[in-house]
Design a protein around this motif. Structure first.
Motif, PDB file in Angstrom:
ATOM      1  N   ILE A 137       0.853  -1.189   0.000  1.00  0.00           N
ATOM      2  CA  ILE A 137       0.000   0.000   0.000  1.00  0.00           C
ATOM      3  C   ILE A 137       0.887   1.236   0.000  1.00  0.00           C
ATOM      4  CG2 ILE A 137      -1.860   1.203   1.187  1.00  0.00           C
ATOM      5  CD1 ILE A 137      -2.503  -1.478   2.566  1.00  0.00           C
ATOM      6  N   PHE A 138       0.659   2.129  -0.950  1.00  0.00           N
ATOM      7  CA  PHE A 138       1.498   3.318  -1.101  1.00  0.00           C
ATOM      8  C   PHE A 138       0.881   4.475  -0.322  1.00  0.00           C
ATOM      9  CE2 PHE A 138       3.374   6.879  -3.585  1.00  0.00           C
ATOM     10  CZ  PHE A 138       4.716   6.534  -3.421  1.00  0.00           C
ATOM     11  N   ILE A 139       1.529   4.858   0.777  1.00  0.00           N
ATOM     12  CA  ILE A 139       1.062   5.944   1.631  1.00  0.00           C
ATOM     13  C   ILE A 139       2.236   6.858   1.961  1.00  0.00           C
ATOM     14  CG2 ILE A 139       0.038   6.577   3.865  1.00  0.00           C
ATOM     15  CD1 ILE A 139      -1.354   3.880   3.888  1.00  0.00           C
ATOM     16  N   ASN A 140       2.041   8.155   1.780  1.00  0.00           N
ATOM     17  CA  ASN A 140       3.040   9.156   2.163  1.00  0.00           C
ATOM     18  C   ASN A 140       4.392   8.878   1.500  1.00  0.00           C
ATOM     19  OD1 ASN A 140       3.783  11.519   3.423  1.00  0.00           O
ATOM     20  ND2 ASN A 140       4.419  10.500   5.323  1.00  0.00           N
ATOM     21  N   ASN A 141       4.329   8.516   0.215  1.00  0.00           N
ATOM     22  CA  ASN A 141       5.524   8.268  -0.585  1.00  0.00           C
ATOM     23  C   ASN A 141       6.330   7.057  -0.106  1.00  0.00           C
ATOM     24  OD1 ASN A 141       6.772   9.173  -2.956  1.00  0.00           O
ATOM     25  ND2 ASN A 141       8.445  10.099  -1.806  1.00  0.00           N
ATOM     26  N   GLU A 142       5.656   6.130   0.562  1.00  0.00           N
ATOM     27  CA  GLU A 142       6.326   4.922   1.047  1.00  0.00           C
ATOM     28  C   GLU A 142       5.431   3.714   0.805  1.00  0.00           C
ATOM     29  OE1 GLU A 142       8.803   6.808   4.856  1.00  0.00           O
ATOM     30  OE2 GLU A 142       6.952   5.668   5.176  1.00  0.00           O
ATOM     31  N   VAL A 195      -5.196   9.075   5.311  1.00  0.00           N
ATOM     32  CA  VAL A 195      -5.867  10.358   5.496  1.00  0.00           C
ATOM     33  C   VAL A 195      -5.026  11.277   6.378  1.00  0.00           C
ATOM     34  CG1 VAL A 195      -7.890  11.486   6.495  1.00  0.00           C
ATOM     35  CG2 VAL A 195      -8.169   9.408   5.113  1.00  0.00           C
ATOM     36  N   GLU A 196      -4.442  10.710   7.410  1.00  0.00           N
ATOM     37  CA  GLU A 196      -3.586  11.504   8.301  1.00  0.00           C
ATOM     38  C   GLU A 196      -2.407  12.104   7.541  1.00  0.00           C
ATOM     39  OE1 GLU A 196      -0.796  10.817  12.287  1.00  0.00           O
ATOM     40  OE2 GLU A 196      -2.322   9.348  11.737  1.00  0.00           O
ATOM     41  N   ALA A 197      -1.792  11.302   6.676  1.00  0.00           N
ATOM     42  CA  ALA A 197      -0.669  11.795   5.881  1.00  0.00           C
ATOM     43  C   ALA A 197      -1.117  12.884   4.914  1.00  0.00           C
ATOM     44  CB  ALA A 197      -0.026  10.636   5.120  1.00  0.00           C
ATOM     45  N   ALA A 198      -2.294  12.687   4.304  1.00  0.00           N
ATOM     46  CA  ALA A 198      -2.812  13.677   3.367  1.00  0.00           C
ATOM     47  C   ALA A 198      -3.156  14.983   4.076  1.00  0.00           C
ATOM     48  CB  ALA A 198      -4.034  13.116   2.643  1.00  0.00           C
ATOM     49  N   THR A 226      -3.950  16.292  -1.976  1.00  0.00           N
ATOM     50  CA  THR A 226      -3.125  15.101  -2.041  1.00  0.00           C
ATOM     51  C   THR A 226      -4.036  13.896  -1.938  1.00  0.00           C
ATOM     52  OG1 THR A 226      -1.290  16.244  -0.962  1.00  0.00           O
ATOM     53  CG2 THR A 226      -1.214  13.838  -1.002  1.00  0.00           C
ATOM     54  N   VAL A 227      -4.057  13.076  -2.944  1.00  0.00           N
ATOM     55  CA  VAL A 227      -4.918  11.904  -2.963  1.00  0.00           C
ATOM     56  C   VAL A 227      -4.049  10.664  -2.807  1.00  0.00           C
ATOM     57  CG1 VAL A 227      -6.613  10.604  -4.291  1.00  0.00           C
ATOM     58  CG2 VAL A 227      -6.546  13.084  -4.446  1.00  0.00           C
TER      59      VAL A 227
END
Length: 416
Positions: free
Chosen positions: A34-39, A75-78, A200-201
């Motif tokens: 899962i790709f979240i916050n560029n990771e 959502v927190e990262a976005a 940011t999606v």
């Protein structure tokens, strides 16, 4: 003998056309997290789900299964990226446009790889994925990259000593859920305007349901049944397992003659076909599943269809064409508008007056005249009624991701 742009320099044409793109053979799926916050992240629950090639029913890979904790993290990262003072909020509009252009460059660089993955995941022909899905992704990214520094408000005349203007500001964090038939293209449709506006999606669905549908067009006849349809349709018989081929004829056959779907949808289509038989429609051809491998259904045409039949009222999303008769244009309009759906409609006629009358009267988000599936990044796309709210693509899409703020300033009316 040297050539330039495919033409022989002595004036004789180069009769050999450009080589067709080819799928990547033995492609190994590398990214399943899962790709979240560029990771890349593993799911919080540790669960995975298998995804299958619907053409062959072979397992492609296992993917991390996102759930509520993973969505919360995304959502927190976005939201953090959206806060005032964050690196993303400080990034000026031209730089955001350049990022979208860079993304388009990367998609173009890996176009064959992505088209191969799209073919494996959805079962659609490779050339369809390459020339429609990936082409659409690249054009959409480049189109909205150009909009990044052109989202402007207006100055509104009001009273003396008052300045009034509007600002278009991003709504905030947006979650985009991509559908089954064009997963990558639909993600770009939603992601590009959102990034352009400053959102940011990062959300992604936990699972996809692959499906490719065939529509032969709305064949409506005043009297009788168009026999040419029955003669043509059986020739579109599916070549099972041919979707990954780069041969143009095989891809044509696989696209127009087969539907690759998941088991649930496969069973639903067969149930609707049976309902057509039981409710009195005349089966002209098809009407059953292929007996080879994969979830294939033969191209099916029904005549003598009435408005009350399930195959006329429900969205089949399969290679099933019901044909209905009509007496006049007013009847067509009334019957077409009685449906609860209104995404697209197509009109084929040499009479421009009739075409424009139908285009005005039909309750549909898109009306194609003498064409079908003509979609452009510049033109809005969306439905009426139960076919959805809002629009994607074009300038209209930007309104879905922005709020309009009115700023009114009372000037000092004293002399300087």
């Amino acid at each position: 003998m040297a050539t330039t742009n495919g033409a022989v320099e002595n004036g004789q044409p180069d009769r050999k056309g450009p080589a067709l793109p080819r799928p990547v053979r033995n492609l190994e799926v590398q990214f399943t997290k899962i790709f979240i916050n560029n990771e890349w992240n593993e799911s919080k629950s540790g669960k995975k789900f298998a995804t299958y090639n619907p053409s062959t029913l072979e397992k492609i890979c296992e993917v991390e299964e996102g759930d509520k904790p993973d969505v919360d993290k995304a959502v927190e990262a976005a939201q953090a990226a959206f806060q005032r003072g964050s690196p993303w909020r400080r990034l000026d509009a031209p730089s955001r446009g350049r990022l979208l252009q860079q993304l388009a460059d990367l998609v173009e660089r890996d176009r064959a790889v992505l088209a191969t993955l799209e073919t494996m995941d959805t079962g659609k022909p490779f050339l369809h994925a390459f020339f429609i899905d990936l082409e659409g992704c690249i054009k959409t990214l480049r189109y909205f990259a150009g909009w990044a520094d052109k989202i402007q408000g207006r100055t509104i005349p009001t009273d003396d000593n008052v300045v009034c203007f509007t600002r278009h500001e991003p709504i905030g964090v947006c979650g985009a859920i991509t559908p089954w038939n064009f997963p990558l293209l639909m993600l770009v449709w939603k992601l590009a305007p959102a990034l352009c506006c400053g959102n940011t999606v990062v959300l992604k669905p936990a699972e996809q349901t692959p499906l490719t549908a065939l529509y032969l067009g709305s064949l409506i006849k005043e009297v009788g049944f168009p026999p040419g349809v029955v003669n043509i349709v059986p020739g579109f018989g599916p070549t099972v397992g041919a979707a990954i081929s780069s041969h143009p004829q095989i891809n044509k056959i696989a696209f127009t003659g087969s539907t690759e779907i998941d088991q649930k949808q496969f069973d639903k289509i067969l149930d609707l076909i049976e309902s057509g038989k039981k409710e009195g429609a005349k089966l002209e051809c098809g009407g059953s599943a292929m007996e080879d491998r994969g979830l294939f259904i033969k191209p099916t045409v029904f005549s003598e269809v009435t408005d009350t039949m399930r195959i006329a009222k429900e969205e089949i999303f399969g290679p099933v064409q019901p044909i209905l008769k009509f007496k006049n244009i007013e009847e067509v309009i009334k019957r077409a508008n009685s449906l609860e759906y209104g995404l697209t409609a197509a009109v084929f006629t040499k009479n421009l007056d009739k075409a424009l009358k139908l285009a005005s009267a039909l309750e549909s988000g898109t009306v194609w005249i003498n064409c079908y599936n003509a979609i452009y990044a510049q033109a809005p796309f969306g439905g009426f009624k139960m076919s959805g709210n809002g629009r994607e693509l074009g300038e209209y899409a930007l309104a879905e991701y922005t709020e309009v703020k009115t700023v009114t300033i009372k000037l000092d009316d004293k002399d300087p």
